[in-house]
Every structure is written in C-alpha cells, then in structure tokens.
Design an enzyme around this catalytic site. Structure first.
Site, mmCIF file in Angstrom:
data_model
loop_
_atom_site.group_PDB
_atom_site.id
_atom_site.type_symbol
_atom_site.label_atom_id
_atom_site.label_comp_id
_atom_site.label_asym_id
_atom_site.label_seq_id
_atom_site.Cartn_x
_atom_site.Cartn_y
_atom_site.Cartn_z
ATOM 1 N N THR A 182 0.829 -1.205 0.000
ATOM 2 C CA THR A 182 0.000 0.000 0.000
ATOM 3 C C THR A 182 0.861 1.252 0.000
ATOM 4 O OG1 THR A 182 -1.778 -1.136 1.178
ATOM 5 C CG2 THR A 182 -1.777 1.260 1.271
ATOM 6 N N HIS A 196 2.469 1.613 -3.464
ATOM 7 C CA HIS A 196 1.484 2.079 -4.445
ATOM 8 C C HIS A 196 1.141 3.553 -4.226
ATOM 9 C CE1 HIS A 196 1.104 -1.830 -6.098
ATOM 10 N NE2 HIS A 196 0.425 -2.360 -5.104
#
Length: 336
Positions: A39, A42
């Site tokens: 996460t 990204h």
C-alpha cells in the site's frame, strides 16, 4: 518529533512536528519499527485507489506504550496497532465486520500513519504483545490479513490450496494455510520468493513463465484442480486468469487489490458453482490468532524480514531508481 511524509506521488519529505498528546480514549506510542507495505509503495507511485496526499505513510507497527487509557496495557509495554479505525456504528460494524466499515479510516492511508517518531491512536486499537519482539509485532498486521482471508475461506485441512503471489501477504497466507493443514501450491514469477514459499510450507511451486499452469495444476491435484484459491498479487491479469484454475465447487478469495474491472466467463464460473469473495483487512481475533502463532513459534519473523533500514535513510528506498522495495520480502524501518 521527526516525520516522513509522502507529499505527492514520487515525493517523500522529512519534516518536524509537535509530539501529539493523547486525549480521552487515546494512547501515545513511541514507534520502534514500521513495515513498508505494498500500500505504501502504491501510494508513493500514485497507484493506491483509497488515498489522498499529503500523507504520513505506515500502518504495520511495533511500538512502546507511552501514555493513555488502554485497558490492560502498562507504560513501557511492547505493542502493535489494529490500524483500521471506525466509530463502530455502521452496518458492517453492527454485523461484526468493522474491517470493512463504511467510515473506515486506515492509518497511513486515510489519516496520517506511523512513519513518525510518535503517534496517537485510539486506545481500543492497541494490542498487547504477549511477550513478542518488535520484529514479530511489526509483522502481525500483514500476516493477520492472511489469517482473515483464510477464515473467510473456511479452509478445509488437506484440500489443495493455490496461493497466487508469494510476496509478504501471500507468504503469510501460505504459512498459515500450511499450519491449518492445507496442501499448499504457491505461484509466483520470482523464483526467490517461490523458494521462500517452500520454506514456509508450500508442497508445490509454480512459475507461470516456465510451465503450463492449468496442466500442472491438473497433474498436482489428480485432475480435480484446486478447491481453494487466493489472489495476493493485485494484478489484473493474474486475477482474471485464476478463474480457469478453479475446481468445480471451488472458492476464490481476492486479497490483492487493483483498480480495473474483473473479467471472467459466466458460464464457466456458473457451471462450477464457484464462490467468489473479497477479503479486506483483518479483525481483532485475526491479530490475536497471529500473535498466538508467533508465541508458539509456528510463525517465525526471520522468514519474512529481508531488509532493514534506519528511519533517516528510509526515504531513499522509495526514490531509488533501482526500486529496492520491489525486491526481497519485507523491508522494516527501524527507529533509534
């Protein structure tokens, strides 16, 4: 205190802020270790769907308890945090599933996270360590995601279980599925990660670049195909391809997340009476389950942590054009 903030996609900035003060129902933690998650990667790349800038990243936490009103926790205790914050009043919470609450705010995603020397969190989100080390505590959250996915799936001992993606989340699923008695098949395009999957209990490994996946799965399962599948890649092609790997009556659990639409043949899925479900985050009982596995030593942190970096040098890992965060398994930021 010092902080590290993702200012915009591709931009990490060190800064300073006042040490926060806990109010009623809150606790102050001194951060000791933070895991870098997909996460976070990204978000830095601008590919995280639930995200707003600027943001202090980090939700995989090992910390010292400094102050607050958390029940059963003393000053100086080693702790971790359930980073999925909700008021607990919406329909999902009332159904016992706050991990997918409509008002969900995840540390490091919707609100500032743990790439800072101190953080204030709701006291109910703090978990005691049960004597675990910082290395073990920082891994509880990502492995709990796998524990939740397995619980959602209703894993049956001895069933052939295909885990697609042998990154940190996938390896957690592989390890826990093996502990639960599944016959685990790991698939990844990285041979080093497949080797790690072997160490964690995968009885078969598949590199789709090298062999016919469907034929190999048929051979492994004596023509039946896997009855349980997990996607831990978040890759659109991998997700779509996996529908053809399902046995009749199989369950397919989407743990990885991507932005695109899913495409599959309805007749092929229908005739299998397939079950498709997503698995998001984890529950408190999943955290407890993982901490128990660490306590009994059926889980060991050394299989997951492959790189360590001091907080002062962490920004470089994100901006390095060699993309070191995409190599190895889990990178841990360590605080002095």
């Amino acid at each position: 205190m010092k902080t590290l903030r993702c200012e915009n996609p591709g931009e990490m900035v060190y800064g300073e802020a006042e040490i926060p003060k806990p109010g009623k129902g809150e606790s102050l933690l001194k951060i000791r270790k933070v895991g870098i998650c997909g996460t976070d990667i990204h978000a830095f790349s601008g590919n995280q769907p639930f995200f707003a800038y600027p943001r202090i990243l980090g939700h995989e936490i090992a910390a010292d308890y400094i102050a607050g009103d958390a029940e059963g926790i003393q000053v100086g205790d080693k702790v971790t945090v359930i980073p999925y914050l909700t008021k607990g009043l919406d329909i999902a919470s009332r159904l016992g599933r706050p991990n997918c609450a409509t008002d969900m705010q995840v540390l490091g995603v919707h609100i500032d996270g743990a790439m800072a020397e101190y953080i204030v969190v709701p006291s109910h989100a703090v978990c005691t360590s049960k004597g675990l080390s910082y290395d073990e505590l920082v891994l509880v959250e990502p492995i709990a995601i796998g524990a939740h996915a397995i619980q959602r799936a209703g894993l049956i001992p001895s069933e052939y279980t295909l885990v697609i993606g042998a990154g940190p989340i996938g390896l957690g699923i592989i390890s826990l599925a093996h502990i639960a008695g599944a016959k685990v098949i790991a698939m990844d395009m990285d041979d080093s990660r497949l080797a790690q999957a072997r160490k964690l209990g995968a009885s078969h490994i598949i590199n789709p670049k090298e062999i016919d996946v469907t034929a190999t799965l048929s051979e492994i399962t004596n023509g039946d195909m896997p009855t349980l599948l997990f996607d831990a890649t978040g890759n659109t092609t991998a997700i779509n391809n996996a529908f053809q790997y399902m046995a009749h009556g199989a369950r397919y659990i989407l743990v990885g997340l991507q932005k695109d639409e899913i495409h599959f043949s309805h007749p092929e899925f229908h005739k299998r009476e397939g079950t498709l479900m997503s698995s998001r985050n984890a529950l408190a009982k999943d955290f407890e389950y993982v901490m128990d596995r660490f306590e009994e030593k059926s889980l060991q942190s050394g299989y997951f942590i492959t790189r360590r970096v001091n907080f002062a040098d962490a920004a470089h890992l994100f901006t390095d054009p060699e993309r070191p965060l995409l190599k190895g398994i889990k990178t841990i930021i360590e605080f002095n």
